[in-house]
Enzyme design. Structure first.
Site, short mmCIF file in Angstrom:
data_model
loop_
_atom_site.label_atom_id
_atom_site.label_comp_id
_atom_site.label_asym_id
_atom_site.label_seq_id
_atom_site.Cartn_x
_atom_site.Cartn_y
_atom_site.Cartn_z
N HIS A 156 0.85 -1.20 0.00
CA HIS A 156 0.00 0.00 0.00
C HIS A 156 0.87 1.24 0.00
CE1 HIS A 156 -2.87 3.07 1.44
NE2 HIS A 156 -2.06 3.30 2.47
N ASP A 168 7.13 22.58 -25.55
CA ASP A 168 7.03 21.22 -25.01
C ASP A 168 8.13 21.07 -23.98
OD1 ASP A 168 6.90 18.26 -24.76
OD2 ASP A 168 5.59 18.43 -26.49
N TRP A 222 7.56 -0.68 4.04
CA TRP A 222 8.03 -0.07 2.79
C TRP A 222 9.46 0.44 2.93
CZ3 TRP A 222 9.52 4.98 1.40
CH2 TRP A 222 9.45 5.93 2.42
N SER A 276 13.07 6.29 -13.65
CA SER A 276 11.96 7.09 -14.21
C SER A 276 11.91 8.47 -13.59
CB SER A 276 10.64 6.34 -13.98
OG SER A 276 9.56 7.21 -14.12
N SER A 277 11.99 8.55 -12.25
CA SER A 277 11.86 9.88 -11.63
C SER A 277 13.08 10.74 -11.92
CB SER A 277 11.63 9.85 -10.13
OG SER A 277 11.46 8.61 -9.66
N HIS A 300 14.00 11.18 3.98
CA HIS A 300 13.45 12.46 4.40
C HIS A 300 13.29 13.45 3.26
CE1 HIS A 300 11.42 14.70 7.36
NE2 HIS A 300 11.93 15.75 6.76
N GLU A 324 12.63 12.65 0.41
CA GLU A 324 11.49 12.10 -0.32
C GLU A 324 10.16 12.71 0.16
OE1 GLU A 324 10.96 10.23 -2.87
OE2 GLU A 324 8.91 9.53 -2.59
N TYR A 373 9.62 15.62 1.14
CA TYR A 373 9.47 16.94 0.53
C TYR A 373 9.29 16.85 -0.98
CZ TYR A 373 10.29 18.53 5.14
OH TYR A 373 10.13 18.72 6.48
N SER A 384 -0.33 27.39 -3.98
CA SER A 384 0.16 28.76 -4.17
C SER A 384 -0.36 29.37 -5.47
CB SER A 384 1.70 28.77 -4.20
OG SER A 384 2.22 28.23 -3.03
N HIS A 417 15.97 11.72 12.55
CA HIS A 417 14.80 11.83 13.44
C HIS A 417 13.81 10.68 13.19
CE1 HIS A 417 12.63 14.75 10.46
NE2 HIS A 417 12.35 13.51 10.19
N HIS A 418 14.04 9.90 12.13
CA HIS A 418 13.22 8.70 11.91
C HIS A 418 13.73 7.53 12.74
CE1 HIS A 418 11.03 10.35 8.43
NE2 HIS A 418 12.14 11.04 8.25
N THR A 451 8.56 26.45 6.92
CA THR A 451 7.20 25.96 6.69
C THR A 451 6.19 26.94 7.27
OG1 THR A 451 8.14 23.76 6.99
CG2 THR A 451 5.76 23.90 6.82
N LYS A 506 5.62 29.78 4.97
CA LYS A 506 4.69 29.46 3.87
C LYS A 506 3.24 29.51 4.35
CE LYS A 506 5.87 26.61 0.62
NZ LYS A 506 6.60 27.23 -0.49
N ARG A 539 1.80 0.10 15.26
CA ARG A 539 1.46 0.01 13.84
C ARG A 539 1.91 -1.34 13.28
NH1 ARG A 539 6.17 3.59 10.86
NH2 ARG A 539 4.94 3.11 9.03
#
Lengths: 194, 531
Positions: free
Chosen positions: B77, B106, B142, B169-170, B253, B255, B257, B268, B302-303, B328, B331, B450
């Protein structure tokens, strides 16, 4: 596509490949970083010489309990036990603990023990002058062997720590299979920094 | 400058026909559409897995699936939603909008663009095929932590190569976006006149190029550890499993963002349109986004506060994490100040954007709570973290993408969507998403872990409410599908500007825009720059 766009793309491709390399570079870099900053605190123990160990101040008024924990990875057909589960030691006194290891299989197997100490804060104060974990251990079929570790607890061990556990896990060494085939016992010992 | 894609049919607006139009497409609009449709399909596949999870958790005990399959559901998932739904949706919007927003005909590399997209279905075929293999689909989370992930059966190399393909790809997509924006802006479109969506995507693209190769490196190490005798993460060979966590989160991390910045860019664009005021603090928005991206490389640990770290390390990563709240906050302040004394109307895109503003901030606050090391020891691996990242990912990012779809749908199709259905979609989604995720905070604080298919009976009531919320949220998304299908088929004609307060080059084109737009670059002046 314009030439300028191609140039931009080339630079970015090189950057991406460099970052792939950086991922691998992180493996040694983390160790270097921990050594430089003194942040190493991963339950690893120190190795010192007998001469240094003899100079450690002996604290006759303090007793610290050292417990032994022994584990064998499921892939290794060995039995591994400490002769005494706990010991009470004075900081500064060089002590010897004996372990028994037995090969239950009918082939020569090389094993390697990985040590760790908890609580992790205590690891910095736990030094070994001799340990079976410094070298690989070779056991022939059915062989039973007594192996020793000589250690000294630094008297600078923080007051709040009164018990520490030394844990070992034996794994099958990567080159064990080759040796089992040639059945040679003259394997060059390789030091692993513990 | 000549653009390969433009040559042949620049004079008439004729499109290639049949399946070839899509298979061999080099048109940024068609590729954008394919990305969006792919993301929508993956959103429902990932959603179906979430429904299996919620079905099993409706009652304590084991009812419907065995624990191994349950763990596969949570793992896949996450992979499907992150790499299959959210990231492709962001790239799809970038493909559609960036060339039109900067006045380019293009993308810079149309054929690479085609490849970037077509790698995705193959990557997910690899990943999802593991369900039919010996040992099943990935079930170790994951994050693919060793040694657990290495116990996966035949699926492991498929998982790893799928991650490699997704990375390639990315990275190609990101390189394309940067090359396009750096080299193909219309005359007068200076960097500080770029719409904020373009800015957030440049920064996202740089993050992708810096972070994805590190993930590729980490999973390659897993592969060689399992099959080629290396011992990067194997304690028996002198390696360290915690090293994987350090390498993984160095990617992981940034990722988050990568996922959220495009959503920031979208709202925005939308908030100024419906507040009928220019964006408050344009320059500070750009700098805040860049600061967030820069700081994201210094907070990874921090993870893993509970993984064992020296005090100095825990303090550093705690303070660095707190520091991200500053840009943040800038913003969030700017979005709020944009609405201040504006003549606001509340069409569906605006409703979803305000939803992002409120609920992303809520998710951000729980993130701050977990950034505080001592309390993280309580929250770690409980439903509190599940609540946190779902608040930032679903009402924070998915709502942002949905807002963008509603906002630009009339531009893409030439027809207005059904506003009544859109409002239903918003209100049903917002209510159900809170029923779904808010009680998870309570469960987490009460200690429910979890990634476990069973739980103590005192957690039953909230779990049942969560499952009902989950089903309602899933069903509400069918309204979106219906709105899009209805809008593609017809409806009230959209004007070129579409929205009364809309500014920007994409709204100077007809709705729908011609197959090849801006074949002669427009002239951009200060007056028509970003809204």
């Amino acid at each position: 596509m314009s030439a300028a766009a191609t140039r931009t793309a080339k630079k970015l491709f090189i950057f991406a490949i460099a970052m792939f390399g950086f991922g691998y570079a992180m493996v040694p870099l983390y160790n270097v970083f921990c050594d430089v900053t003194g942040l190493r605190l991963k339950g690893k123990t120190g190795e010192i010489t007998e001469t240094v160990a003899a100079t450690v101040y002996v604290d006759p008024n303090r007793l610290v309990t050292v417990a032994f924990d022994t584990n064998v990875n499921s892939a290794l057909p060995w039995r591994f036990k400490a002769q005494q589960y706990t010991m009470k030691v004075h900081p500064g006194v060089i002590t010897e603990a004996v372990f028994v290891v037995e090969n239950n299989s009918n082939a020569t197997v090389i094993g390697r023990a990985v040590p760790s100490v908890v609580p992790t804060q205590a690891a910095l104060f736990f030094n070994k002058t001799e340990c079976f974990c410094f070298t690989k251990q070779t056991l022939t079929a059915g062989e039973r062997k007594e192996i020793v570790v000589r250690f000294v607890v630094d008297s600078k061990l923080p007051k709040k720590i009164n018990t520490m556990t030394l844990s070992y896990t034996f794994y099958e060494a990567a080159d064990s299979k080759n040796v089992a085939q040639s059945d040679s016992n003259t394997v060059k010992a390789i030091d692993i920094k513990s | 400058m000549s653009y390969a894609a433009v040559h042949d049919d620049v004079h008439h607006d004729h499109k290639p026909t049949g399946i070839g139009r899509w298979l061999f497409s080099t048109n940024h609009k068609d590729i954008g559409t394919m990305y969006m449709v792919f993301a929508l399909i993956m959103f429902f596949i990932g959603g179906a897995m979430a429904m299996v999870i919620r079905l099993e958790l409706f009652q304590p005990g084991l009812q419907f699936v065995d624990p191994q399959f349950f763990n596969s559901m949570t793992t896949v998932h996450a992979l499907v939603m992150i790499f299959g739904a959210v990231m492709p949706a962001g790239v799809g919007l970038a493909n559609w909008m960036i060339p039109m927003m900067i006045g380019a005909p293009d993308m810079a590399f149309p054929r690479m663009n085609n490849m970037s997209f077509w790698i995705l279905p193959f990557a997910f075929a690899l990943l999802l095929s593991t369900f039919f293999m010996q040992g099943g689909a990935p079930a170790g989370g994951w994050t693919m932590y060793p040694p657990l992930v290495l116990q996966l059966g035949d699926g492991l190399p498929f998982l790893i190569f799928a991650v490699h393909f997704l990375g390639i790809s990315s990275i190609m997509g990101a390189i394309n976006i940067i090359a396009t924006v750096f080299n193909m802006r219309a005359p007068g479109m200076t960097f500080m006149r770029l719409p904020l969506f373009v800015w957030t995507w440049i920064i996202t693209a740089f993050l992708l190029i810096a972070a994805m190769p590190v993930l590729a490196g980490a999973v390659t190490m897993l592969l060689t550890d399992k099959y080629f005798g290396t011992a990067f993460f194997d304690a028996a060979g002198g390696g360290d499993p915690v090293l994987f966590q350090h390498v993984f989160w160095f990617f992981g991390h940034p990722e988050v963002y990568i996922l959220v910045l495009p959503s920031f860019g979208i709202i925005s664009q939308i908030i100024p349109t419906f507040a009928r005021k220019p964006l408050f603090g344009y320059a500070s928005m750009v700098y805040a986004t860049a600061s967030i991206a820069f700081l994201s490389f210094f907070v990874w640990a921090h993870h893993m506060f509970t993984a064992g770290m020296p005090l100095a390390g825990e303090l550093f990563f705690m303070y660095a994490t707190m520091a991200i709240a500053v840009p943040t906050g800038v913003k969030v302040f700017n979005w709020t100040a944009t609405m201040w004394r504006g003549s606001m109307t509340f069409e569906t895109p605006m409703l979803f954007s305000i939803g992002v503003l409120f609920m992303f901030t809520l998710g951000g606050f729980t993130g701050l709570m977990m950034g505080i090391t001592p309390v993280d020891f309580q929250y770690h691996d409980t439903y509190f973290i599940v609540a946190h990242f779902h608040y930032v990912l679903v009402p924070g990012i998915v709502f942002g993408i949905i807002a963008g779809v509603y906002y630009w749908l009339p531009k893409w199709t030439g027809y207005m969507y059904d506003e009544t259905l859109g409002k239903w979609h918003f209100w049903l989604s917002t209510i159900s998403v809170n029923v779904l995720f808010f009680p998870m905070h309570f469960l987490g604080l009460a200690g429910m872990p979890r990634r476990i298919p069973d739980y103590n009976t005192q957690f039953t009531d909230w779990n049942q409410i969560i499952s009902i919320g989950g089903l309602a949220f899933g069903l509400s998304q069918l309204i979106l599908v219906w709105v899009v299908i209805k809008c593609v088929r017809g409806g009230e004609k959209a004007t070129d500007q579409v929205w009364e307060g809309a500014h920007g080059l994409e709204f100077t084109l007809p709705s729908p825009p011609p197959f090849h737009s801006f074949t002669t670059p427009p002239k951009v002046t200060e007056a028509m720059a970003h809204s």
